[in-house]
Design a protein around this motif. Structure first.
Motif, short mmCIF file in Angstrom:
data_model
loop_
_atom_site.label_atom_id
_atom_site.label_comp_id
_atom_site.label_asym_id
_atom_site.label_seq_id
_atom_site.Cartn_x
_atom_site.Cartn_y
_atom_site.Cartn_z
N UNK A 1 -15.38 62.45 29.94
CA UNK A 1 -15.82 63.78 29.50
C UNK A 1 -17.34 63.84 29.44
N UNK A 2 -17.93 62.75 28.94
CA UNK A 2 -19.39 62.78 28.77
C UNK A 2 -20.10 62.71 30.13
N UNK A 3 -19.74 61.76 30.94
CA UNK A 3 -20.55 61.62 32.15
C UNK A 3 -19.90 60.84 33.27
N UNK A 4 -18.67 61.09 33.57
CA UNK A 4 -18.11 60.41 34.74
C UNK A 4 -17.87 61.43 35.84
N UNK A 5 -17.40 60.98 36.96
CA UNK A 5 -17.09 61.93 38.02
C UNK A 5 -15.66 61.75 38.51
N UNK A 6 -14.82 61.23 37.63
CA UNK A 6 -13.40 61.08 37.96
C UNK A 6 -12.59 61.00 36.68
N UNK A 7 -11.27 61.14 36.82
CA UNK A 7 -10.40 61.00 35.65
C UNK A 7 -10.11 62.32 34.97
N UNK A 8 -9.17 62.28 34.04
CA UNK A 8 -8.72 63.51 33.40
C UNK A 8 -9.78 64.06 32.43
N UNK A 9 -10.59 63.18 31.85
CA UNK A 9 -11.66 63.65 30.97
C UNK A 9 -12.66 64.50 31.73
N UNK A 10 -12.91 64.11 32.96
CA UNK A 10 -13.82 64.86 33.83
C UNK A 10 -13.21 66.24 34.15
N UNK A 11 -11.90 66.24 34.41
CA UNK A 11 -11.24 67.52 34.70
C UNK A 11 -11.24 68.44 33.48
N UNK A 12 -11.09 67.84 32.29
CA UNK A 12 -11.13 68.65 31.06
C UNK A 12 -12.52 69.27 30.90
N UNK A 13 -13.54 68.48 31.23
CA UNK A 13 -14.91 69.00 31.10
C UNK A 13 -15.10 70.21 32.01
N UNK A 14 -14.58 70.12 33.23
CA UNK A 14 -14.71 71.25 34.16
C UNK A 14 -13.95 72.46 33.62
N UNK A 15 -12.75 72.22 33.11
CA UNK A 15 -11.94 73.33 32.55
C UNK A 15 -12.68 73.96 31.37
N UNK A 16 -13.34 73.12 30.58
CA UNK A 16 -14.08 73.62 29.42
C UNK A 16 -15.26 74.48 29.86
N UNK A 17 -15.96 74.04 30.90
CA UNK A 17 -17.08 74.83 31.44
C UNK A 17 -16.61 76.21 31.83
N UNK A 18 -15.38 76.28 32.31
CA UNK A 18 -14.87 77.55 32.81
C UNK A 18 -14.00 78.27 31.77
N UNK A 19 -14.10 77.82 30.51
CA UNK A 19 -13.33 78.41 29.41
C UNK A 19 -11.85 78.51 29.76
N UNK A 20 -11.35 77.50 30.43
CA UNK A 20 -9.98 77.53 30.93
C UNK A 20 -9.07 76.74 29.97
N UNK A 21 -8.67 77.41 28.89
CA UNK A 21 -7.83 76.72 27.89
C UNK A 21 -6.46 76.37 28.47
N UNK A 22 -5.98 77.19 29.41
CA UNK A 22 -4.69 76.89 30.04
C UNK A 22 -4.77 75.55 30.78
N UNK A 23 -5.91 75.33 31.45
CA UNK A 23 -6.13 74.06 32.14
C UNK A 23 -6.18 72.91 31.15
N UNK A 24 -6.83 73.14 30.02
CA UNK A 24 -6.95 72.08 29.00
C UNK A 24 -5.57 71.76 28.42
N UNK A 25 -4.78 72.80 28.17
CA UNK A 25 -3.43 72.56 27.64
C UNK A 25 -2.58 71.78 28.64
N UNK A 26 -2.76 72.09 29.92
CA UNK A 26 -2.02 71.35 30.96
C UNK A 26 -2.47 69.88 30.97
N UNK A 27 -3.77 69.68 30.86
CA UNK A 27 -4.31 68.31 30.84
C UNK A 27 -3.76 67.55 29.63
#
Lengths: 334, 255
Positions: B194-220
Motif C-alpha cells: 500500500x505504501x510503496x510497491x508496484x504489485x500485490x493486493x495492497x497496491x491494488x487497494x491503493x489504486x482503488x482508494x485513489x479513485x474512491x472506489x469502495x466497491x473495489x476495496x470491498x472486493x479486495x
C-alpha cells in the motif's frame, strides 16, 4: 415532608434549566453560523487563501464561524458533505466527476486553480519537451490510479504514443529515483513539491524544467470549492456569504502587497518548511490561482471541466457522461 | 478446520457488508460514499480475477516472510530463553521495535531497498517477527519443572532436550501462534504494498482508494479474507497433524 422537599428540588432544577436555556438559546440563534470546511490537503502555502479566510477575519466579518479542517490522502470532502461532517470542501475535478458518476449530489462553487499544479519536473540538461511526441523513449514517473496517470495517458495519446513507447514507473513518496536520475520525468505539485525539488537541485547546481500539460492543450481541472446541491437549495444566502468571504480572502492572499502577512500566517501552520521555500511556493501558487491580474479568483473554466470529463470518459474512469457543466454553480462574488 | 475458517469469514464479511448497506439505505447515501450491491457485484465481476492473482502475489511474499520470521524467532527465542542479560535485552528490544509504527520505518526501508520485492518481504517479516519472537521467548523461557527436574537430577539435560521438552509441552500454543502470525505477515505485506510497491493486493487497494472506489476495496477485502482463511486453515490443519504425530508413541496410537 420528604415529598415537599422532592417537589422543591424538581421546581428549582426545572427553573435552573429554563434559565440556562434562555441564556444559551438566543446566543445560538443570533451568533455566527457554524460551518465546517474540509480542505483537500494539509495546511501549506497552496491553501494560503483558506488560511487567510480565517486568520484575517474574512469569515468572521461575514457572520460565519468556519472551522477549516486539514485534508489528507484519506480525507474526501465530497464524502464528508454527504455524511454531514462538512458543509463546504475542496475537491479535485476528477473527484467531483467520479462522485457525480456514482450519484452524489455535489456542486462546484469556485475553481481555485486556473492552471493545474500537477506537472512533471525534469532536468534542464535533458532533451527539452516541447511537444508530447518528445516523451517518446523517456522514463516517466506516474502514480498509477492517480490523476497524473490519466493526464499522462492523455498527453501520450496526443503525441500518438502508447505506453510501449515510454517507460513508466510507479512513484512513491520520496524523490530518490528522480534525484538519483533513475526516473527522468517526475510528477510533482508545481507549487509545493516542485518548488522544494527545484530549490534542492539548484543548490547542487542543477537546473530544472517543468512539463505543464496545459501548454499542450490538456486542461485537467484541479482543486475547486464544492458543496452539496441540498445546501445550495436550502441555504443560498449562506453559500453566497461563504463564497464571497473565501474569494475575498484568496484575492487578499494572492496580492503581492500582503505577502509578509500571508507568509507569517502560513508559517504558523506549516512549521516544517523553510521561509525561502514558503516564499517561492507562494509565488508559484499565485501563478496558478491568478495567472492574470484581470482574472477573478474562483472563475470556473467550463471548457476545461468539459475536457476533464471527456478525458475521464475516454480513460474509462467513469461509465457514462455526467454533464458536469450542469453542476458548475459559480456563485457571483457580488 | 479449513471449511470452518472459510464460512466463519463469510459470516463476518456478510455481517460487515450488511451493516454498510444498513447505513447506506438508512441514511440515504449515494454509491460514491457506500456502493450498492449492484455496483459491488459489477465491480467484483470486473476485478475479481485480477485481485485473485494480486492476492496470490501477496501471499507468496507473506509465506516467505513468515518462514523467515519463524526461523528468526525460534533462533533468537532459543538463544535468549535463559533469564540472562541477553534474554532480557532481546525482550526489551523486541517490545521497543514493535512499538514503532511500520509506516514510520517504511520510508527508510524503501529508500534503502527500493520499492520491490525485498522491501515487501522485510516489512512482512518485521510485522510478523516481533510478536512471534515474544511468544517463543515466553514459551522457551518457562521451564517445565515436572519433566526437566528428572533430567537435571540425572545429569542428562542438554539444551536441545530442554528446547524439545518446552516445545512439546507448549505445542498447542506454538501452532496457534504460528497460524496467527500468518495474518500479521499478510497485513505487513499489504501495508508495504500500500505504501510503496508496484504489485500485490495492497497496491491494488491503493489504486482503488485513489479513485474512491469502495466497491473495489470491498472486493479486495473479500479476496484477502478468503485467501488468508484458506492459508490459516491449512496451517492449523498442519499444526493438528504435527501434534498428533508428536503425541502418538512410535508404533502406537494416541489414547
Amino acid at each position: 415532608m420528604r415529598s415537599v422537599n422532592r417537589t422543591r428540588i424538581i421546581i428549582w432544577t426545572a427553573t435552573a434549566i429554563i434559565f440556562w436555556l434562555c441564556s444559551v438559546w438566543p446566543a445560538a440563534a443570533d451568533g455566527p453560523v457554524k460551518l465546517n470546511y474540509r480542505l483537500k490537503w494539509l495546511f501549506n502555502t497552496s491553501v494560503a487563501g483558506d488560511i487567510m479566510a480565517v486568520e484575517a477575519g474574512f469569515f468572521e466579518r461575514s457572520g460565519l464561524d468556519v472551522t477549516v479542517k486539514e485534508g489528507g490522502p484519506e480525507k474526501n470532502a465530497i464524502k464528508e458533505l454527504e455524511l454531514g461532517y462538512a458543509d463546504f470542501g475542496v475537491a479535485s475535478a476528477d473527484q467531483v466527476i467520479r462522485a457525480l458518476d456514482k450519484g452524489a449530489d455535489v456542486v462546484v462553487l469556485a475553481q481555485l486553480f486556473q492552471i493545474n499544479p500537477m506537472q512533471w519536473i525534469y532536468r534542464a540538461d535533458q532533451h527539452r519537451i516541447e511537444m508530447p511526441e518528445d516523451l517518446r523513449g523517456r522514463h516517466i514517473g506516474v502514480t498509477f490510479g492517480g490523476n497524473d496517470e490519466t493526464i499522462m495517458n492523455t498527453l501520450l495519446a496526443m503525441g500518438e504514443l502508447t505506453k510501449a513507447d515510454v517507460r513508466m514507473s510507479s512513484v512513491r513518496f520520496d524523490f530518490s529515483p528522480f534525484l538519483k536520475r533513475k526516473v527522468e520525468i517526475w510528477p510533482v505539485y508545481r507549487n509545493s513539491q516542485g518548488v522544494i525539488l527545484e530549490t534542492k537541485l539548484a543548490r547542487e547546481g542543477e537546473k530544472v524544467l517543468f512539463l505543464n500539460p496545459a501548454e499542450f492543450g490538456v486542461s485537467f481541472v484541479a482543486n475547486s470549492v464544492v458543496t452539496s446541491g441540498k445546501t445550495v437549495k436550502s441555504h443560498p444566502g449562506r453559500v453566497k456569504a461563504f463564497l464571497k468571504a473565501l474569494m475575498a480572502a484568496w484575492e487578499y492572499a494572492m496580492d503581492p502587497a500582503n505577502e509578509p502577512m500571508v507568509l507569517a500566517e502560513i508559517a504558523k501552520k506549516d512549521k516544517g518548511t523553510e521561509d525561502l521555500i514558503r516564499m517561492k511556493q507562494l509565488d508559484a501558487t499565485r501563478e496558478l490561482v491568478k495567472p492574470s491580474p484581470r482574472l477573478k479568483i474562483g472563475t470556473i473554466d467550463t471548457d476545461a471541466w468539459r475536457q476533464t470529463e471527456t478525458i475521464m470518459l475516454e480513460e474509462k474512469q467513469i461509465k457514462k457522461p455526467v454533464l458536469v457543466h450542469t453542476r458548475l454553480y459559480g456563485f457571483p462574488a457580488e | 478446520m479449513l471449511f470452518r475458517r472459510i464460512y466463519q469469514f463469510l459470516i463476518v464479511y456478510a455481517a460487515g457488508v450488511s451493516g454498510l448497506m444498513g447505513i447506506k439505505y438508512g441514511v440515504g447515501l449515494s454509491d460514491y460514499v457506500i456502493p450498492g450491491p449492484e455496483l459491488i457485484l459489477e465491480t467484483a465481476g470486473r476485478v475479481l480475477t485480477t485481485y485473485f492473482f494480486d492476492c496470490i502475489n501477496t501471499l507468496s511474499v507473506t509465506i516467505l516472510g513468515q518462514l523467515i520470521s519463524i526461523f528468526m524467532a525460534f533462533s533468537v527465542g532459543i538463544l535468549g530463553r535463559k533469564s540472562t542479560w541477553v534474554g532480557s535485552f532481546i525482550k526489551v528490544m523486541a517490545y521497543n521495535i514493535q512499538a514503532y509504527p511500520i509506516v514510520a520505518l517504511a520510508p527508510i526501508i524503501f529508500i534503502l531497498l527500493g520499492d520491490g520485492f525485498l522491501s515487501r518481504l522485510l516489512i512482512a517479516s518485521m510485522i510478523c517477527y516481533f510478536p512471534l519472537l515474544l511468544s517463543v521467548l515466553g514459551i522457551m523461557a518457562s521451564p517445565v519443572e515436572d519433566i526437566e527436574h528428572f533430567y537435571k537430577a540425572t545429569g542428562r539435560m542438554r539444551w536441545q532436550l530442554e528446547v524439545k521438552i518446552r516445545a512439546f509441552e507448549n505445542l498447542s500454543k506454538l501452532t496457534t501462534v504460528i497460524a496467527g502470525s500468518a495474518t500479521l505477515a499478510m497485513a505487513g505485506t499489504i501495508v508495504a504494498e500500500f505504501i510503496a510497491a508496484d504489485a500485490g493486493i495492497g497496491y491494488s487497494i491503493r489504486i482503488a482508494l485513489y479513485q474512491s472506489d469502495l466497491a473495489g476495496i470491498l472486493t479486495a477485502l473479500f479476496m484477502i479474507g478468503i485467501i488468508i482463511s484458506v492459508y490459516q486453515g491449512l496451517l492449523e490443519t498442519a499444526g493438528e497433524q504435527v501434534k498428533t504425530k508428536w503425541s502418538a508413541p512410535k508404533g502406537g496410537t494416541l489414547i
